[in-house]
Design a protein around this motif. Structure first.
Motif, PDB file in Angstrom:
ATOM      1  N   GLU A  73      17.202  29.340  34.301  1.00 31.76           N
ATOM      2  CA  GLU A  73      18.158  28.681  35.189  1.00 31.76           C
ATOM      3  C   GLU A  73      18.352  27.247  34.707  1.00 31.76           C
ATOM      4  N   ILE A  75      18.725  23.268  34.518  1.00 31.20           N
ATOM      5  CA  ILE A  75      18.248  22.100  35.251  1.00 31.20           C
ATOM      6  C   ILE A  75      19.426  21.142  35.329  1.00 31.20           C
ATOM      7  N   HIS A 105      12.891  27.586  36.021  1.00 31.23           N
ATOM      8  CA  HIS A 105      13.997  27.179  35.152  1.00 31.23           C
ATOM      9  C   HIS A 105      13.721  27.519  33.693  1.00 31.23           C
ATOM     10  N   SER A 106      12.495  27.288  33.263  1.00 34.04           N
ATOM     11  CA  SER A 106      12.137  27.633  31.891  1.00 34.04           C
ATOM     12  C   SER A 106      10.625  27.715  31.776  1.00 34.04           C
TER      13      SER A 106
END
Length: 116
Positions: A73, A75, A105-106
C-alpha cells in the motif's frame, strides 16, 4: 530541504526497534513521485530502514542486497507509520516493516554487514 520524516516516538530493544514516523508532505522524496498523487518511493523506504538500523543498532557495514521486498500500500504525505526493524546478527539480515492503522505498507529483509 527535508530528507527525514518527523520522529514521533522510538521503542528500542536489544535487536529490534519500533519507530513511529510522520511522513511529512515536505519530504523531498515526495516531489516528482507522482505530481498528481505523491507517494513515498520504495527506494526511500529501504534507505530509511537502513539509516535507522545503522543509527540504532550501530551497524557500519555495507549493504549486501535485498531478498524479499513487498510494497503493498502506498505511503502518502503526512501519513503516520510505524517502522519496525529487527536485526538478526547471526544471519547479517535486517527485517523491516512499515505499518499504519490502516494496513501494512511494505516489508522485507536485506543483507547488511555489521562492520565495514
Amino acid at each position: 530541504m527535508q530528507r527525514k520524516p518527523t520522529l514521533v516516538s522510538v521503542e528500542l530493544n536489544e535487536d529490534s526497534a519500533s519507530l513511529k514516523l510522520k511522513m511529512d508532505h515536505t519530504l523531498e522524496d515526495f516531489k516528482g513521485h507522482f505530481p498528481q498523487y505523491p507517494i513515498l518511493p520504495g527506494v526511500t523506504q529501504i534507505d530509511l530502514a537502513v539509516q535507522y538500523a545503522r543509527e540504532y543498532f550501530g551497524l557500519s557495514g555495507s549493504f549486501g542486497g535485498m531478498e524479499v521486498i513487498k510494497f503493498q500500500e502506498p505511503i502518502l504525505p503526512d501519513m503516520v507509520v510505524t517502522l519496525s526493524l529487527t536485526w538478526h546478527a547471526e544471519k547479517q539480515k535486517l527485517y523491516f516493516r512499515y505499518d499504519s492503522d490502516k494496513s501494512t505498507h511494505s516489508s522485507g529483509r536485506m543483507m547488511l554487514s555489521e562492520h565495514a
